[in-house]
Design a protein around this motif. Structure first.
Motif, mmCIF file in Angstrom:
data_model
loop_
_atom_site.group_PDB
_atom_site.id
_atom_site.type_symbol
_atom_site.label_atom_id
_atom_site.label_comp_id
_atom_site.label_asym_id
_atom_site.label_seq_id
_atom_site.Cartn_x
_atom_site.Cartn_y
_atom_site.Cartn_z
ATOM 1 N N VAL A 156 79.543 93.467 74.613
ATOM 2 C CA VAL A 156 79.297 94.861 75.010
ATOM 3 C C VAL A 156 77.802 95.090 75.230
ATOM 4 O O VAL A 156 77.389 95.671 76.238
ATOM 5 C CB VAL A 156 79.851 95.827 73.943
ATOM 6 C CG1 VAL A 156 79.342 97.251 74.176
ATOM 7 C CG2 VAL A 156 81.379 95.812 73.957
ATOM 8 N N ASN A 157 76.989 94.618 74.300
ATOM 9 C CA ASN A 157 75.536 94.792 74.438
ATOM 10 C C ASN A 157 75.018 94.109 75.701
ATOM 11 O O ASN A 157 74.192 94.666 76.441
ATOM 12 C CB ASN A 157 74.813 94.231 73.211
ATOM 13 C CG ASN A 157 74.930 95.135 71.999
ATOM 14 O OD1 ASN A 157 75.034 96.353 72.132
ATOM 15 N ND2 ASN A 157 74.905 94.554 70.820
ATOM 16 N N SER A 158 75.488 92.899 75.946
ATOM 17 C CA SER A 158 75.055 92.159 77.128
ATOM 18 C C SER A 158 75.451 92.886 78.404
ATOM 19 O O SER A 158 74.650 93.007 79.344
ATOM 20 C CB SER A 158 75.657 90.750 77.116
ATOM 21 O OG SER A 158 75.299 90.033 78.277
ATOM 22 N N ALA A 159 76.690 93.402 78.442
ATOM 23 C CA ALA A 159 77.172 94.105 79.634
ATOM 24 C C ALA A 159 76.379 95.383 79.875
ATOM 25 O O ALA A 159 75.985 95.682 81.015
ATOM 26 C CB ALA A 159 78.657 94.429 79.483
ATOM 27 N N LEU A 160 76.115 96.139 78.818
ATOM 28 C CA LEU A 160 75.360 97.389 78.973
ATOM 29 C C LEU A 160 73.928 97.116 79.421
ATOM 30 O O LEU A 160 73.382 97.852 80.254
ATOM 31 C CB LEU A 160 75.374 98.172 77.654
ATOM 32 C CG LEU A 160 76.719 98.788 77.260
ATOM 33 C CD1 LEU A 160 76.640 99.395 75.858
ATOM 34 C CD2 LEU A 160 77.164 99.843 78.263
ATOM 35 N N ARG A 161 73.332 96.054 78.903
ATOM 36 C CA ARG A 161 71.975 95.705 79.342
ATOM 37 C C ARG A 161 71.965 95.364 80.830
ATOM 38 O O ARG A 161 71.065 95.787 81.564
ATOM 39 C CB ARG A 161 71.452 94.505 78.539
ATOM 40 C CG ARG A 161 71.063 94.830 77.116
ATOM 41 C CD ARG A 161 70.307 93.661 76.478
ATOM 42 N NE ARG A 161 70.568 93.607 75.040
ATOM 43 C CZ ARG A 161 71.278 92.665 74.443
ATOM 44 N NH1 ARG A 161 71.827 91.688 75.161
ATOM 45 N NH2 ARG A 161 71.448 92.688 73.148
ATOM 46 N N THR A 162 72.965 94.612 81.271
ATOM 47 C CA THR A 162 73.047 94.248 82.687
ATOM 48 C C THR A 162 73.202 95.480 83.564
ATOM 49 O O THR A 162 72.553 95.599 84.615
ATOM 50 C CB THR A 162 74.226 93.288 82.924
ATOM 51 O OG1 THR A 162 74.012 92.077 82.188
ATOM 52 C CG2 THR A 162 74.384 92.946 84.403
ATOM 53 N N GLU A 219 84.377 95.726 83.821
ATOM 54 C CA GLU A 219 84.273 94.828 84.968
ATOM 55 C C GLU A 219 83.235 93.742 84.704
ATOM 56 O O GLU A 219 83.460 92.564 85.010
ATOM 57 C CB GLU A 219 83.901 95.622 86.224
ATOM 58 C CG GLU A 219 83.862 94.773 87.485
ATOM 59 C CD GLU A 219 83.604 95.587 88.739
ATOM 60 O OE1 GLU A 219 83.368 94.971 89.789
ATOM 61 O OE2 GLU A 219 83.636 96.847 88.672
ATOM 62 N N GLU A 220 82.112 94.108 84.129
ATOM 63 C CA GLU A 220 81.066 93.137 83.813
ATOM 64 C C GLU A 220 81.549 92.129 82.782
ATOM 65 O O GLU A 220 81.153 90.954 82.806
ATOM 66 C CB GLU A 220 79.831 93.886 83.293
ATOM 67 C CG GLU A 220 78.639 93.012 82.995
ATOM 68 C CD GLU A 220 78.062 92.348 84.241
ATOM 69 O OE1 GLU A 220 77.536 91.229 84.097
ATOM 70 O OE2 GLU A 220 78.144 92.938 85.344
#
Length: 252
Positions: free
Chosen positions: A225-231, A61-62
Motif C-alpha cells: 500500500v505504501n509503495s503504491a501510494l508513493r508511486t 490498479e497499481e
C-alpha cells in the motif's frame, strides 16, 4: 542434462506465471463510511465515488489487485476489520496512538483540519468556554473531532454524537445543534453549500494525518500500500484525483 534444463526452465516459467496470475487475481475488500462527501459518497446514479474511492481504485490498479468496496458505518470500522469483514479501511481514518494499538496504518496520505460550522447568526467565540457553556455541539462519533471536543469542552457544552455526517447536518438545519465540528472538506461540501450557514471559527489541525488501516499481521500488505501510494504521488495520479475534489493541497 539438456532435458533437465528444459524441464527446469518450464517449471520456472510456470511458477512465474502462477505468481503473476495470483497477484492479479488477489481480492481485497476496502471499507468506506458513506456518505462522507467529498471523500466517499454515492453520485446521482447511485455509484460510489469520491476522492478516497478514486484513490483506492488507482491504488488497487497499481497493486495488481481486484478490489471490492464495502460500505460500513463508522463506529463498526475497526471491529469489522478485526473480524475480517474487509481487509483495509480507507475512509478518512486519522492516525492516533489509540488506534495504532489495534490496527496497522499506512503512511499518511492526506491531512485536513477540523472545521467549525454553524448558522450565519452564530456569533459566539468557540474558544471561550464561558460563552460556550450550554451550547450543543455536533460531532461524528469516534472521530478525532469527537475526541477533541470531548477533551477540550466536555462538561461545558452538550455533545451530540452521530453515526453519519449527513444526520448531523440535518440536525444543524433543524436547529437542534448550535454548531458542528467536522472534517473541514466535509463541512465545506455539506454545510457551506447550503444557504444560511458559515464557518464560525478558525480551522484546527488534528492528529498525524489520515492513513489506510489494516490488521496488525498484514505488514506485507502495508508495504505494498505504501509503495503504491508513493508511486501515485510521484507520477501525478494523486494530484489529478485531488484536484477534482479540492481547490487546495491536502497531500502529506
Amino acid at each position: 542434462m539438456k532435458k533437465l534444463i528444459v524441464a527446469a526452465s518450464c517449471a520456472l516459467a510456470m511458477t512465474m506465471a502462477a505468481g503473476v496470475a495470483q497477484a492479479q487475481d488477489r481480492n481485497l475488500r476496502i471499507a468506506f463510511d458513506v456518505p462522507y462527501e467529498p471523500f466517499e459518497y454515492k453520485d446521482d446514479n447511485g455509484e460510489l465515488t469520491g476522492f478516497e474511492v478514486e484513490l483506492a481504485d488507482a491504488m488497487c490498479e497499481e497493486m495488481n489487485a481486484n478490489c471490492d468496496f464495502v460500505i460500513q458505518a463508522w463506529d463498526g470500522m475497526i471491529p469489522g476489520l478485526l473480524a475480517r469483514k474487509f481487509d483495509l479501511i480507507m475512509s478518512s481514518m486519522s492516525i492516533t496512538p489509540e488506534r495504532a494499538e489495534r490496527v496497522l496504518f499506512s503512511e499518511p496520505y492526506y491531512n485536513t483540519p477540523g472545521g467549525w460550522f454553524g448558522p450565519e447568526g452564530f456569533d459566539t467565540d468557540v474558544t471561550d468556554m464561558e460563552a460556550m457553556e450550554g451550547k450543543t455541539v455536533g460531532v461524528q462519533r469516534g472521530t478525532t473531532m469527537d475526541t477533541y471536543v470531548t477533551q477540550e469542552m466536555g462538561g461545558v457544552v452538550n455533545i451530540k454524537r452521530y453515526t453519519t455526517a449527513e444526520d448531523m447536518v440535518l440536525d444543524l438545519e433543524g436547529q437542534r445543534l448550535d454548531v458542528v465540528f467536522v472534517d473541514y472538506p466535509v463541512g465545506e461540501q455539506t454545510v457551506l453549500s447550503k444557504d444560511g450557514f458559515k464557518e464560525v471559527a478558525e480551522q484546527v489541525k488534528l492528529g498525524e494525518g489520515v492513513g489506510v488501516a489494516m490488521r496488525k499481521r498484514d505488514a506485507d500488505l502495508a508495504e505494498e500500500v505504501n509503495s503504491a501510494l508513493r508511486t501515485l504521488k510521484e507520477d501525478g495520479t494523486y494530484d489529478t484525483i485531488m484536484e477534482k475534489y479540492f481547490e487546495y493541497d491536502i497531500k502529506m
